[in-house]
Design an enzyme around this catalytic site. Structure first.
Site, PDB file in Angstrom:
ATOM      1  N   GLY A 147       0.605  -1.172   0.161  1.00 37.80           N
ATOM      2  CA  GLY A 147       0.004   0.012   0.142  1.00 37.80           C
ATOM      3  C   GLY A 147       0.966   1.311   0.049  1.00 37.80           C
ATOM      4  O   GLY A 147       0.114   2.508   0.073  1.00 37.80           O
ATOM      5  N   ASP A 148       2.110   1.136   0.075  1.00 37.87           N
ATOM      6  CA  ASP A 148       2.928   2.339  -0.221  1.00 37.87           C
ATOM      7  C   ASP A 148       4.126   2.114  -0.858  1.00 37.87           C
ATOM      8  O   ASP A 148       4.365   1.139  -1.530  1.00 37.87           O
ATOM      9  CB  ASP A 148       3.377   2.638   1.168  1.00 37.87           C
ATOM     10  CG  ASP A 148       3.465   4.267   1.566  1.00 37.87           C
ATOM     11  OD1 ASP A 148       4.067   4.765   0.615  1.00 37.87           O
ATOM     12  OD2 ASP A 148       3.070   4.909   2.357  1.00 37.87           O
ATOM     13  N   ASP A 149       5.359   2.817  -0.720  1.00 40.28           N
ATOM     14  CA  ASP A 149       6.501   2.686  -1.800  1.00 40.28           C
ATOM     15  C   ASP A 149       7.067   1.435  -1.560  1.00 40.28           C
ATOM     16  O   ASP A 149       7.112   0.706  -0.405  1.00 40.28           O
ATOM     17  CB  ASP A 149       7.639   3.715  -1.169  1.00 40.28           C
ATOM     18  CG  ASP A 149       7.359   5.213  -1.136  1.00 40.28           C
ATOM     19  OD1 ASP A 149       6.311   5.463  -1.917  1.00 40.28           O
ATOM     20  OD2 ASP A 149       7.931   6.153  -0.632  1.00 40.28           O
TER      21      ASP A 149
END
Length: 419
Positions: free
Chosen positions: A215-217
């Site tokens: 859900g992120d980098d």
């Protein structure tokens, strides 16, 4: 990969893999036994097939944590009894909340010669309870990472699946000589702040042959937050990231935004990115200080991406109001070569600091002509300000700041001849 002569099993300490029994005492007792034995060459802790529910536990030096095929180490969702530890000195407080932070599910501090490997067994964070606390704003302290090594060296992580971390998945901080290879990292696309791997104030890191969907980098290189990172002054350096495939609503490969100790000598190559917010994202902010220099991206493929390349000086928040507004990150020597983008909404945004431009931003053989449908994309494919550098073989044509012949000298070490 060290072959351990000694071997023990979690079953020897009462471990039961039925997914229901709490195995905290078994894990802690097994690792205490490894410490007590002090075998020459270390000891392997074998996790057989099964689901082993446990609370947090600490690793020790000269050990291998080996997950057999179909072995799962599953984090308890009892957040009330989750231990707290001090904030990192380079952050000054928890990354999300003031004060301390919850200890990582699997943790190691001051260790040497640790291996986490196996036959693609799983470390399962059961992060949904933490994600809901974040969404409902009921968090008291910063969420735990799934795996964190601090002040450690000679670490190998391979052939393991990491799933559903409460926060960042793998966080080596103040570490050196770390290899992360043949690893899969998974979390739902809407899971908050579930970065894949965040090397942080660490050096001599190799990250290779991964699939990451979070859900992120996917990978974010960091080195401290504002005045705390500046005071500690430990950069992230000599990091190779290669043969990574993945997907995320945020960045594929990120540098920052916490770069106050400096980031240098980063090589990223042979990366395939799908359904991304940003392909390449280099980010800092006023008050960060530090530097970002000698960063190379080579052979990057991206498809269905909102912004292909973003290099920005206005990203990220602050730990408190004590940051120095005159602490400006020096950003120079960014080489991006051989990039192919398909269905890219906007090829690039590069915005430096007023009065302190980003320099030596060198682009070559960057093709993002296969853009998103006309109705969805911007009229100006590149946006730039306060930046100098050069570009060759870039399409659509980049901003004027990178196409001036007078700037080409900044990119003298370009891998392709400049006209």
């Amino acid at each position: 990969m060290r072959n351990r002569s000694g071997r023990i099993s979690i079953a020897d300490f009462g471990g039961v893999g039925n997914g229901e029994k709490l195995n905290t005492k078994a894990f802690r007792a097994a690792i205490n036994e490894i410490e007590r034995l002090k075998r020459v060459g270390g000891t392997l802790l074998y996790i057989p097939a099964g689901v082993y529910l446990t609370e947090t536990f600490n690793l020790t030096s000269h050990m291998t944590l080996y997950l057999a095929k179909d072995a799962v180490i599953k984090a308890s969702q009892d957040t009330i009894n989750w231990p707290l530890v001090n904030p990192l000195p380079t952050y000054g407080r928890g990354r999300e909340r003031p004060g301390g932070r919850y200890i990582s599910f699997i943790h190691g501090d001051g260790l040497q010669d640790v291996i986490i490997t196996g036959e693609n067994g799983t470390i399962e964070g059961q992060g949904s309870v933490w994600w809901n606390m974040w969404r409902q704003r009921t968090l008291q302290f910063t969420r735990p990472n799934l795996l964190e090594f601090m002040n450690s060296k000679e670490i190998i992580i391979s052939n393991v699946i990491f799933k559903n971390s409460p926060f960042w998945n793998i966080h080596p901080v103040y570490c050196s000589n770390v290899v992360i290879q043949n690893v899969t990292i998974l979390a739902p696309r809407d899971s908050p702040n579930t970065d894949g791997i965040d090397p942080d104030s660490s050096s001599n890191i190799c990250i290779e042959d991964l699939y990451v969907s979070t859900g992120d980098d996917l990978v974010a290189v960091k080195s401290g937050w504002d005045e705390y990172g500046i005071a500690y002054g430990r950069p992230s350096s000599n990091i190779t990231i290669r043969r990574l495939t993945g997907s995320s609503p945020f960045a594929g490969i990120a540098v920052g935004s916490e770069v106050s100790g400096g980031v240098q000598n980063i090589l990223v190559e042979h990366v395939n990115l799908y359904n991304m917010g940003f392909g390449i994202h280099i980010k800092t902010n006023i008050g960060r200080g530090g530097f970002i220099k000698n960063i190379t991206f080579f052979d990057i493929y991206m498809e269905n991406v909102r912004t292909g390349i973003r290099i920005a000086g206005n990203v990220g928040d602050h730990p408190d109001d004590k940051f120095d507004p005159n602490a400006i990150s020096v950003v120079k020597g960014i080489n991006i070569t051989l990039v192919l983008g398909k269905k890219v909404l906007q090829p690039g945004m590069i915005h430096g600091f007023k009065g302190c431009p980003f320099t030596g931003i060198c682009l070559s053989n960057v093709n993002m002509n296969d853009q998103a449908p006309v109705g969805n994309r911007r009229n100006d494919p590149w946006q730039c300000s306060d930046v100098t550098g050069a570009a060759i073989g870039v399409s659509p044509l980049p901003c004027a700041e990178l196409t001036s012949a007078a700037q080409a000298g900044e990119c003298a070490l370009f891998p392709f001849e400049l006209d």
